[in-house]
Motif scaffolding. Sequence first.
Motif, short mmCIF file in Angstrom:
data_model
loop_
_atom_site.label_atom_id
_atom_site.label_comp_id
_atom_site.label_asym_id
_atom_site.label_seq_id
_atom_site.Cartn_x
_atom_site.Cartn_y
_atom_site.Cartn_z
N LYS A 110 6.88 11.20 11.17
CA LYS A 110 8.02 11.95 10.63
C LYS A 110 8.49 11.43 9.28
N GLU A 111 7.94 10.32 8.83
CA GLU A 111 8.27 9.87 7.48
C GLU A 111 7.53 10.73 6.47
N ASP A 112 8.10 10.86 5.27
CA ASP A 112 7.38 11.50 4.17
C ASP A 112 6.56 10.43 3.45
N VAL A 113 5.40 10.83 2.94
CA VAL A 113 4.57 9.86 2.25
C VAL A 113 3.90 10.53 1.05
N THR A 114 3.83 9.80 -0.06
CA THR A 114 3.20 10.32 -1.27
C THR A 114 2.00 9.46 -1.63
N LEU A 115 0.88 10.12 -1.85
CA LEU A 115 -0.35 9.45 -2.25
C LEU A 115 -0.54 9.71 -3.75
N ASP A 116 -0.72 8.63 -4.49
CA ASP A 116 -0.80 8.75 -5.94
C ASP A 116 -2.24 8.92 -6.42
N CYS A 117 -2.39 9.69 -7.50
CA CYS A 117 -3.69 9.87 -8.13
C CYS A 117 -3.48 9.97 -9.63
N VAL A 118 -4.14 9.10 -10.36
CA VAL A 118 -4.09 9.13 -11.83
C VAL A 118 -5.51 9.32 -12.33
N TYR A 119 -5.67 10.19 -13.30
CA TYR A 119 -7.02 10.49 -13.78
C TYR A 119 -7.12 10.27 -15.29
N GLU A 120 -8.34 10.08 -15.75
CA GLU A 120 -8.64 9.97 -17.18
C GLU A 120 -9.76 10.93 -17.51
N THR A 121 -9.57 11.71 -18.56
CA THR A 121 -10.62 12.60 -19.01
C THR A 121 -10.42 12.93 -20.48
N ARG A 122 -11.50 13.19 -21.19
CA ARG A 122 -11.41 13.62 -22.58
C ARG A 122 -11.47 15.14 -22.67
N ASP A 123 -11.76 15.76 -21.57
CA ASP A 123 -11.91 17.21 -21.56
C ASP A 123 -10.54 17.88 -21.54
N THR A 124 -10.45 19.06 -22.12
CA THR A 124 -9.19 19.80 -22.09
C THR A 124 -9.14 20.74 -20.88
N GLY A 126 -9.98 6.17 -2.87
CA GLY A 126 -9.41 6.63 -1.61
C GLY A 126 -8.18 5.82 -1.20
N THR A 127 -7.29 6.48 -0.47
CA THR A 127 -6.12 5.83 0.12
C THR A 127 -6.17 6.05 1.62
N ARG A 128 -6.17 4.95 2.35
CA ARG A 128 -6.19 5.05 3.81
C ARG A 128 -4.76 5.17 4.30
N LEU A 129 -4.46 6.26 4.97
CA LEU A 129 -3.12 6.51 5.51
C LEU A 129 -3.16 6.34 7.02
N ALA A 130 -2.28 5.48 7.51
CA ALA A 130 -2.14 5.28 8.95
C ALA A 130 -0.75 5.74 9.35
N VAL A 131 -0.68 6.72 10.22
CA VAL A 131 0.60 7.22 10.71
C VAL A 131 0.75 6.77 12.16
N HIS A 132 1.79 5.98 12.41
CA HIS A 132 2.00 5.41 13.74
C HIS A 132 3.06 6.20 14.49
N THR A 175 -8.09 7.06 -10.46
CA THR A 175 -7.53 5.84 -9.88
C THR A 175 -6.56 6.19 -8.77
N GLN A 176 -6.83 5.64 -7.61
CA GLN A 176 -5.91 5.72 -6.49
C GLN A 176 -5.51 4.28 -6.20
N ALA A 177 -4.37 3.90 -6.73
CA ALA A 177 -3.98 2.50 -6.69
C ALA A 177 -3.60 2.03 -5.29
N GLN A 178 -3.14 2.95 -4.47
CA GLN A 178 -2.72 2.58 -3.11
C GLN A 178 -3.96 2.52 -2.21
N THR A 179 -4.30 1.34 -1.77
CA THR A 179 -5.48 1.20 -0.92
C THR A 179 -5.16 1.65 0.50
N GLU A 180 -4.02 1.18 1.01
CA GLU A 180 -3.62 1.55 2.36
C GLU A 180 -2.12 1.79 2.40
N ILE A 181 -1.74 2.78 3.18
CA ILE A 181 -0.33 3.07 3.40
C ILE A 181 -0.12 3.22 4.90
#
Lengths: 114, 116
Positions: free
Chosen positions: B16-30, B109-115, B5-11
Amino acid sequence: DSGVTQTPKHLITATGQRVTLRCSPRSGDLSVYWYQQSLDQGLQFLIQYYNGEERAKGNILERFSAQQFPDLHSELNLSSLELGDSALYFCASSLVGVPTDTQYFGPGTRLTVL
Amino acid sequence: AQKVTQAQTEISVVEKEDVTLDCVYETRDTTYYLFWYKQPPSGELVFLIRRNSFDEQNEISGRYSWNFQKSTSSFNFTITASQVVDSAVYFCALSESRLGYNKLIFGAGTRLAVHP
């Protein structure tokens, strides 16, 4: 440049037609993968080959088929094309096709079905 | 079931700003593997990083850094001092060891636009 090549870069065709997409893996890689990227489905795994043999199948339609040849290049055949098949098709390759591998992607073939 | 899951669709950020893109995953595997790929406007998918589930060390590569936290099933990606060339769609992906084969499950996916 990942070293994976795909041809053609763009393909425009009509509904009901058949097309073939071609992929050459990175030098030394034995495994090839195909993915479809569409607006509604995102990036989806279609199929994986290892050294000429099918290794795994994903959400690949029956109208689609693929193969990997002795020289390790691969072809994805799409037949009876529908409007919904319009997408970006990626080929990727990796060393031996196991989960520890990193997949390197080609530039993609953009298919437009009119 | 395996899921990314990448909850952020667009940022959108200013250079020069810092930006963090989030990623959350689900798995039963170790044992599993996490990836980040970049898709610039030209369309190709560029590999950025691979992280093994048994290695929780964070990684820094130039302006890029990755924070892997098993406890929260997250694998976040930070770009420091962003640049216009960072504008792209970024995908997080998961591969599971138990499958025996190498199928990547991608986030949306998260679309990042840097202006400038």
